[in-house]
Design a protein around this motif. Sequence first.
Motif, PDB file in Angstrom:
ATOM      1  N   LYS A 197      -3.825  -7.997  22.436  1.00  0.00           N
ATOM      2  CA  LYS A 197      -4.507  -8.656  21.342  1.00  0.00           C
ATOM      3  C   LYS A 197      -5.886  -8.054  21.083  1.00  0.00           C
ATOM      4  O   LYS A 197      -6.413  -7.298  21.883  1.00  0.00           O
ATOM      5  CB  LYS A 197      -4.628 -10.156  21.637  1.00  0.00           C
ATOM      6  CG  LYS A 197      -3.285 -10.862  21.766  1.00  0.00           C
ATOM      7  CD  LYS A 197      -3.462 -12.357  22.004  1.00  0.00           C
ATOM      8  CE  LYS A 197      -2.115 -13.074  22.065  1.00  0.00           C
ATOM      9  NZ  LYS A 197      -2.273 -14.535  22.262  1.00  0.00           N
ATOM     10  N   ASN A 253      -9.305 -11.901  13.566  1.00  0.00           N
ATOM     11  CA  ASN A 253      -8.710 -12.955  14.391  1.00  0.00           C
ATOM     12  C   ASN A 253      -8.518 -12.414  15.801  1.00  0.00           C
ATOM     13  O   ASN A 253      -7.724 -11.505  16.024  1.00  0.00           O
ATOM     14  CB  ASN A 253      -7.370 -13.387  13.794  1.00  0.00           C
ATOM     15  CG  ASN A 253      -6.737 -14.544  14.548  1.00  0.00           C
ATOM     16  OD1 ASN A 253      -7.149 -14.892  15.649  1.00  0.00           O
ATOM     17  ND2 ASN A 253      -5.728 -15.153  13.943  1.00  0.00           N
ATOM     18  N   ASP A 296      -4.963 -11.973  17.116  1.00  0.00           N
ATOM     19  CA  ASP A 296      -4.006 -11.055  16.485  1.00  0.00           C
ATOM     20  C   ASP A 296      -3.478 -10.048  17.489  1.00  0.00           C
ATOM     21  O   ASP A 296      -4.239  -9.487  18.288  1.00  0.00           O
ATOM     22  CB  ASP A 296      -4.661 -10.289  15.329  1.00  0.00           C
ATOM     23  CG  ASP A 296      -4.692 -11.087  14.043  1.00  0.00           C
ATOM     24  OD1 ASP A 296      -4.127 -12.198  14.014  1.00  0.00           O
ATOM     25  OD2 ASP A 296      -5.293 -10.603  13.067  1.00  0.00           O
ATOM     26  N   GLU A 297      -2.170  -9.793  17.428  1.00  0.00           N
ATOM     27  CA  GLU A 297      -1.579  -8.732  18.253  1.00  0.00           C
ATOM     28  C   GLU A 297      -1.892  -7.388  17.604  1.00  0.00           C
ATOM     29  O   GLU A 297      -1.721  -7.206  16.397  1.00  0.00           O
ATOM     30  CB  GLU A 297      -0.074  -8.917  18.366  1.00  0.00           C
ATOM     31  CG  GLU A 297       0.596  -7.884  19.248  1.00  0.00           C
ATOM     32  CD  GLU A 297       2.092  -8.103  19.375  1.00  0.00           C
ATOM     33  OE1 GLU A 297       2.779  -7.186  19.879  1.00  0.00           O
ATOM     34  OE2 GLU A 297       2.576  -9.177  18.954  1.00  0.00           O
ATOM     35  N   ASN A 350      -3.945  -2.659  12.077  1.00  0.00           N
ATOM     36  CA  ASN A 350      -4.672  -3.902  11.789  1.00  0.00           C
ATOM     37  C   ASN A 350      -6.017  -4.017  12.513  1.00  0.00           C
ATOM     38  O   ASN A 350      -6.597  -5.092  12.590  1.00  0.00           O
ATOM     39  CB  ASN A 350      -3.809  -5.129  12.106  1.00  0.00           C
ATOM     40  CG  ASN A 350      -3.583  -5.320  13.598  1.00  0.00           C
ATOM     41  OD1 ASN A 350      -3.776  -4.385  14.393  1.00  0.00           O
ATOM     42  ND2 ASN A 350      -3.171  -6.515  13.980  1.00  0.00           N
ATOM     43  N   SER A 360      -5.581  -8.842   6.643  1.00  0.00           N
ATOM     44  CA  SER A 360      -5.695  -9.204   8.061  1.00  0.00           C
ATOM     45  C   SER A 360      -6.104  -8.009   8.933  1.00  0.00           C
ATOM     46  O   SER A 360      -5.517  -7.750   9.989  1.00  0.00           O
ATOM     47  CB  SER A 360      -4.361  -9.779   8.566  1.00  0.00           C
ATOM     48  OG  SER A 360      -4.005 -10.935   7.845  1.00  0.00           O
ATOM     49  N   ASN A 363      -8.765  -6.390  11.319  1.00  0.00           N
ATOM     50  CA  ASN A 363      -9.854  -6.715  12.230  1.00  0.00           C
ATOM     51  C   ASN A 363     -10.827  -5.543  12.319  1.00  0.00           C
ATOM     52  O   ASN A 363     -10.428  -4.385  12.213  1.00  0.00           O
ATOM     53  CB  ASN A 363      -9.309  -7.014  13.628  1.00  0.00           C
ATOM     54  CG  ASN A 363      -8.379  -8.205  13.648  1.00  0.00           C
ATOM     55  OD1 ASN A 363      -8.799  -9.334  13.810  1.00  0.00           O
ATOM     56  ND2 ASN A 363      -7.081  -7.949  13.463  1.00  0.00           N
TER      57      ASN A 363
END
Length: 259
Positions: free
Chosen positions: A4, A33, A36-37, A61, A94, A96
């Motif tokens: 994550k 987040n 999030d993976e 991501n 989404s 990061n």
Amino acid sequence: MNFKIKDLIELLDREYSFDLQEDWDNSGFQIGNLEDELTGILLAMDISVNSINYAIENNINCILTHHPLFFEKIKNLEAKSGSYKKLELLIKNSINVISIHTPLDLHQNGISKFLADKCFLNNQEIFINYKNSAGYGIVGIIENQKFIDYISKLKNNFENPIIYFGDIDKHISKIAVLGGSGAFSIKDAINKNIDLLISADFKYHDIQFALENNLNIIDLGHYESEIFGLFSLKNFLMKENCDFKILIYENNIFKRNIF
């Protein structure tokens, strides 16, 4: 095991220590987040619309930048502004963002280490001490030679022409390198009897002061002197057996172009 965003931050913190950053810096988690993976990492100097789109196109991501996304105080966000467009794109997709600024500058295998190796420096040691055995830049030695001869050897290791200041016939052997804005280190270089300072973002009077004190200067450009930090980060992550996609975004608008 799912890896994550919070796991990546912990991994980076163990190696680079976010607590080591300067008071004015803002390294670490920026937006996203933590649960999030991770699908992949894009290493970039800065957050731009282009770098975000590149991450999206490659199903990544997380963007790990050198310069923080949130650096200057944001007083407002107008829909047509660049900041709004970037944040909107990040949130909608989404993505990061984690930034590692001064901790990467200070790391023993960070930006300055890569720069020192590309500049052929031997007997490397910290240029300017900071704290906890960390410091900015690296000082090293080369075989005594004319400045112009050294430039000729150096230019093959950099994409752009070398911008230099000083007596081209001066013999040099003691060199300091420092990624990013290095004008603050001129007095340190003079006090340490350094022959040549290689860095970026020198103003007219910075160069004048250096030359008046027998210090030659090479200005690589901010982007060109720090891009090596991304390769440093990638090497670290690969050694940690990270099995997700890791890409480097080099198409930076701040890269100097010669017409």
